[in-house]
Scaffold this motif. Structure first.
Motif, PDB file in Angstrom:
ATOM      1  N   TYR A  91       0.864  -1.179   0.000  1.00  0.00           N
ATOM      2  CA  TYR A  91       0.000   0.000   0.000  1.00  0.00           C
ATOM      3  C   TYR A  91       0.904   1.234   0.000  1.00  0.00           C
ATOM      4  CZ  TYR A  91      -3.736  -3.269   0.889  1.00  0.00           C
ATOM      5  OH  TYR A  91      -4.621  -4.316   0.770  1.00  0.00           O
ATOM      6  N   LEU A  92       0.667   2.108  -0.965  1.00  0.00           N
ATOM      7  CA  LEU A  92       1.549   3.265  -1.157  1.00  0.00           C
ATOM      8  C   LEU A  92       0.779   4.566  -1.009  1.00  0.00           C
ATOM      9  CD1 LEU A  92       2.670   1.267  -4.037  1.00  0.00           C
ATOM     10  CD2 LEU A  92       4.536   2.523  -2.999  1.00  0.00           C
ATOM     11  N   CYS A  93       1.386   5.465  -0.274  1.00  0.00           N
ATOM     12  CA  CYS A  93       0.883   6.824  -0.145  1.00  0.00           C
ATOM     13  C   CYS A  93       1.612   7.692  -1.175  1.00  0.00           C
ATOM     14  CB  CYS A  93       1.167   7.314   1.271  1.00  0.00           C
ATOM     15  SG  CYS A  93       0.835   9.048   1.573  1.00  0.00           S
ATOM     16  N   SER A  94       0.900   8.589  -1.809  1.00  0.00           N
ATOM     17  CA  SER A  94       1.551   9.483  -2.752  1.00  0.00           C
ATOM     18  C   SER A  94       0.979  10.883  -2.623  1.00  0.00           C
ATOM     19  CB  SER A  94       1.386   8.983  -4.188  1.00  0.00           C
ATOM     20  OG  SER A  94       0.053   9.127  -4.621  1.00  0.00           O
ATOM     21  N   VAL A  95       1.780  11.864  -3.002  1.00  0.00           N
ATOM     22  CA  VAL A  95       1.349  13.260  -2.910  1.00  0.00           C
ATOM     23  C   VAL A  95       1.732  14.008  -4.166  1.00  0.00           C
ATOM     24  CG1 VAL A  95       1.615  13.217  -0.397  1.00  0.00           C
ATOM     25  CG2 VAL A  95       3.442  14.169  -1.811  1.00  0.00           C
ATOM     26  N   GLY A  96       0.953  15.033  -4.469  1.00  0.00           N
ATOM     27  CA  GLY A  96       1.284  15.960  -5.534  1.00  0.00           C
ATOM     28  C   GLY A  96       1.433  17.344  -4.937  1.00  0.00           C
ATOM     29  N   LEU A  97       2.434  18.084  -5.407  1.00  0.00           N
ATOM     30  CA  LEU A  97       2.708  19.373  -4.790  1.00  0.00           C
ATOM     31  C   LEU A  97       1.851  20.477  -5.378  1.00  0.00           C
ATOM     32  CD1 LEU A  97       6.579  19.203  -4.329  1.00  0.00           C
ATOM     33  CD2 LEU A  97       4.736  18.472  -2.810  1.00  0.00           C
ATOM     34  N   THR A  98       1.660  20.443  -6.692  1.00  0.00           N
ATOM     35  CA  THR A  98       0.775  21.402  -7.340  1.00  0.00           C
ATOM     36  C   THR A  98      -0.022  20.676  -8.408  1.00  0.00           C
ATOM     37  OG1 THR A  98       2.311  22.048  -9.088  1.00  0.00           O
ATOM     38  CG2 THR A  98       2.465  23.247  -7.008  1.00  0.00           C
ATOM     39  N   VAL A  99      -1.145  21.216  -8.754  1.00  0.00           N
ATOM     40  CA  VAL A  99      -2.039  20.541  -9.690  1.00  0.00           C
ATOM     41  C   VAL A  99      -1.414  20.400 -11.068  1.00  0.00           C
ATOM     42  CG1 VAL A  99      -4.235  20.713 -10.894  1.00  0.00           C
ATOM     43  CG2 VAL A  99      -4.103  21.269  -8.471  1.00  0.00           C
ATOM     44  N   ASN A 100      -0.623  21.347 -11.491  1.00  0.00           N
ATOM     45  CA  ASN A 100      -0.184  21.366 -12.881  1.00  0.00           C
ATOM     46  C   ASN A 100       1.205  20.809 -13.140  1.00  0.00           C
ATOM     47  OD1 ASN A 100      -2.548  22.528 -13.896  1.00  0.00           O
ATOM     48  ND2 ASN A 100      -1.901  24.530 -13.132  1.00  0.00           N
ATOM     49  N   THR A 101       1.917  20.379 -12.113  1.00  0.00           N
ATOM     50  CA  THR A 101       3.248  19.834 -12.386  1.00  0.00           C
ATOM     51  C   THR A 101       3.168  18.402 -12.884  1.00  0.00           C
ATOM     52  OG1 THR A 101       3.512  19.025 -10.129  1.00  0.00           O
ATOM     53  CG2 THR A 101       4.349  21.232 -10.606  1.00  0.00           C
ATOM     54  N   GLY A 102       2.152  17.683 -12.541  1.00  0.00           N
ATOM     55  CA  GLY A 102       1.999  16.330 -13.023  1.00  0.00           C
ATOM     56  C   GLY A 102       2.823  15.296 -12.312  1.00  0.00           C
ATOM     57  N   GLU A 103       3.678  15.662 -11.365  1.00  0.00           N
ATOM     58  CA  GLU A 103       4.542  14.696 -10.706  1.00  0.00           C
ATOM     59  C   GLU A 103       3.960  14.290  -9.369  1.00  0.00           C
ATOM     60  OE1 GLU A 103       8.543  15.997 -10.119  1.00  0.00           O
ATOM     61  OE2 GLU A 103       9.231  14.022  -9.425  1.00  0.00           O
ATOM     62  N   LEU A 104       3.941  12.987  -9.156  1.00  0.00           N
ATOM     63  CA  LEU A 104       3.568  12.448  -7.855  1.00  0.00           C
ATOM     64  C   LEU A 104       4.812  11.910  -7.161  1.00  0.00           C
ATOM     65  CD1 LEU A 104       0.247  10.381  -8.141  1.00  0.00           C
ATOM     66  CD2 LEU A 104       0.600  12.722  -7.357  1.00  0.00           C
ATOM     67  N   PHE A 105       4.862  12.114  -5.848  1.00  0.00           N
ATOM     68  CA  PHE A 105       5.929  11.555  -5.033  1.00  0.00           C
ATOM     69  C   PHE A 105       5.332  10.427  -4.190  1.00  0.00           C
ATOM     70  CE2 PHE A 105       9.093  14.706  -6.018  1.00  0.00           C
ATOM     71  CZ  PHE A 105       8.348  15.809  -6.378  1.00  0.00           C
ATOM     72  N   PHE A 106       6.059   9.329  -4.114  1.00  0.00           N
ATOM     73  CA  PHE A 106       5.559   8.159  -3.419  1.00  0.00           C
ATOM     74  C   PHE A 106       6.391   7.839  -2.182  1.00  0.00           C
ATOM     75  CE2 PHE A 106       2.368   6.175  -6.135  1.00  0.00           C
ATOM     76  CZ  PHE A 106       2.523   6.890  -7.316  1.00  0.00           C
ATOM     77  N   GLY A 107       5.699   7.310  -1.167  1.00  0.00           N
ATOM     78  CA  GLY A 107       6.400   6.699  -0.070  1.00  0.00           C
ATOM     79  C   GLY A 107       6.952   5.354  -0.515  1.00  0.00           C
ATOM     80  N   GLU A 108       7.698   4.715   0.376  1.00  0.00           N
ATOM     81  CA  GLU A 108       8.302   3.435   0.006  1.00  0.00           C
ATOM     82  C   GLU A 108       7.326   2.275   0.120  1.00  0.00           C
ATOM     83  OE1 GLU A 108      13.012   4.264   0.453  1.00  0.00           O
ATOM     84  OE2 GLU A 108      12.092   2.904   1.913  1.00  0.00           O
ATOM     85  N   GLY A 109       6.152   2.560   0.667  1.00  0.00           N
ATOM     86  CA  GLY A 109       5.122   1.529   0.699  1.00  0.00           C
ATOM     87  C   GLY A 109       5.100   0.742   1.996  1.00  0.00           C
ATOM     88  N   SER A 110       3.953   0.155   2.245  1.00  0.00           N
ATOM     89  CA  SER A 110       3.755  -0.728   3.400  1.00  0.00           C
ATOM     90  C   SER A 110       3.343  -2.090   2.864  1.00  0.00           C
ATOM     91  CB  SER A 110       2.657  -0.167   4.316  1.00  0.00           C
ATOM     92  OG  SER A 110       3.006   1.098   4.822  1.00  0.00           O
ATOM     93  N   ARG A 111       4.209  -3.072   3.091  1.00  0.00           N
ATOM     94  CA  ARG A 111       3.959  -4.418   2.559  1.00  0.00           C
ATOM     95  C   ARG A 111       3.212  -5.234   3.601  1.00  0.00           C
ATOM     96  NH1 ARG A 111       6.344  -7.734  -1.372  1.00  0.00           N
ATOM     97  NH2 ARG A 111       7.880  -6.098  -1.829  1.00  0.00           N
ATOM     98  N   LEU A 112       1.966  -5.574   3.281  1.00  0.00           N
ATOM     99  CA  LEU A 112       1.152  -6.365   4.208  1.00  0.00           C
ATOM    100  C   LEU A 112       1.000  -7.784   3.705  1.00  0.00           C
ATOM    101  CD1 LEU A 112      -1.776  -3.921   5.117  1.00  0.00           C
ATOM    102  CD2 LEU A 112       0.530  -4.082   6.068  1.00  0.00           C
ATOM    103  N   THR A 113       1.212  -8.732   4.605  1.00  0.00           N
ATOM    104  CA  THR A 113       0.973 -10.143   4.312  1.00  0.00           C
ATOM    105  C   THR A 113      -0.091 -10.633   5.274  1.00  0.00           C
ATOM    106  OG1 THR A 113       3.259 -10.457   3.610  1.00  0.00           O
ATOM    107  CG2 THR A 113       1.990 -12.434   4.170  1.00  0.00           C
ATOM    108  N   VAL A 114      -1.167 -11.172   4.723  1.00  0.00           N
ATOM    109  CA  VAL A 114      -2.281 -11.646   5.545  1.00  0.00           C
ATOM    110  C   VAL A 114      -2.306 -13.165   5.509  1.00  0.00           C
ATOM    111  CG1 VAL A 114      -4.757 -11.484   5.983  1.00  0.00           C
ATOM    112  CG2 VAL A 114      -3.543  -9.554   4.951  1.00  0.00           C
ATOM    113  N   LEU A 115      -2.236 -13.752   6.670  1.00  0.00           N
ATOM    114  CA  LEU A 115      -2.204 -15.215   6.750  1.00  0.00           C
ATOM    115  C   LEU A 115      -3.583 -15.793   7.023  1.00  0.00           C
ATOM    116  CD1 LEU A 115       1.043 -15.571   8.873  1.00  0.00           C
ATOM    117  CD2 LEU A 115       0.798 -15.623   6.384  1.00  0.00           C
TER     118      LEU A 115
END
Lengths: 115, 114
Positions: A91-115
């Motif tokens: 599961y990854l969180c991402s953010v955009g700084l401004t509407v028109n730049t088009g670039e998203l920055f991502f976190g490194e993610g949270s890896r979940l394993t469900v048993l």
């Protein structure tokens, strides 16, 4: 740019339990999103986290399963509720700084394993 | 919604060779075409993007070409190096919230062998 911290980075969970993932950004951002990446697959947008109002969910994702909070412009949480093995993903969180730049920055993610 | 197809799904090259990844899309209104790179254990990162008013953009060893008539855009990596090994995604804007509600392609796993 933006630095995004996610916690936990990984976890092993039991079927039927719920887990909350935290996303902290080092600056105030308007746009914040949560993505899911199933094993070996592409990224799928779960929802847009809106500050001060309910999140906007994409088709196939519902609030009861993936409740999202966004109390301010630097923080959000995603909860995966009543987990089953099919919820095993990154599961990854991402953010955009401004509407028109088009670039998203991502976190490194949270890896979940469900048993 | 937007539909994007990406090929190949895996690509193995020798160091120094070139690599090309192609994406086709369906929405003729699309006007922004980014490529993201995802290294193992990390989130995706933007490596290059192009807007519809140009046909090609280059940044050192990587370039993106766009053919709006045929509705496809490609990523070109020249003089590949082992550190180029990653999964690459073509991406399209999927909504009307500016450019940031993104639809990811299926991904290409690039392996560069020394």
């Amino acid at each position: 740019s933006a630095v995004i911290s996610q916690k936990p980075s990984r976890d092993i969970c039991q079927r039927g339990t719920s887990l909350t993932i935290q996303c902290q950004v080092d600056s105030q951002v308007t746009m914040m999103f949560w993505y899911r990446q199933q094993p070996g697959q592409s990224l799928t947008l779960i929802a847009t986290a809106n500050q001060g109002s309910e999140a906007t969910y994409e088709s196939g994702f519902v609030i009861d399963k993936f409740p999202i909070s966004r109390p301010n412009l630097t923080f959000s949480t995603l909860t995966v509720s009543n987990m089953s093995p099919e919820d095993s993903s990154i599961y990854l969180c991402s953010v955009g700084l401004t509407v028109n730049t088009g670039e998203l920055f991502f976190g490194e993610g949270s890896r979940l394993t469900v048993l | 919604g937007e539909n994007v197809e990406q090929h190949p799904s895996t690509l193995s090259v020798q160091e120094g060779d070139s690599a090309v990844i192609k994406c086709t899309y369906s929405d003729s209104a699309s006007n922004y075409f980014p490529w993201y790179k995802q290294e193992l254990g990390k989130g995706p990162q933007l490596i290059i993007d192009i807007r519809s008013n140009v046909g090609e953009k280059k940044d050192q060893r990587i370039a993106v070409t766009l053919n709006k008539t045929a509705k496809h855009f490609s990523l070109h990596i020249t003089e590949t190096q082992p550190e180029d090994s990653a999964v690459y995604f073509c991406v399209l804007p999927g909504g009307n919230t500016g450019f940031q509600k993104l639809v990811f392609g299926t991904g290409t796993r690039l392996l560069v062998s020394p």
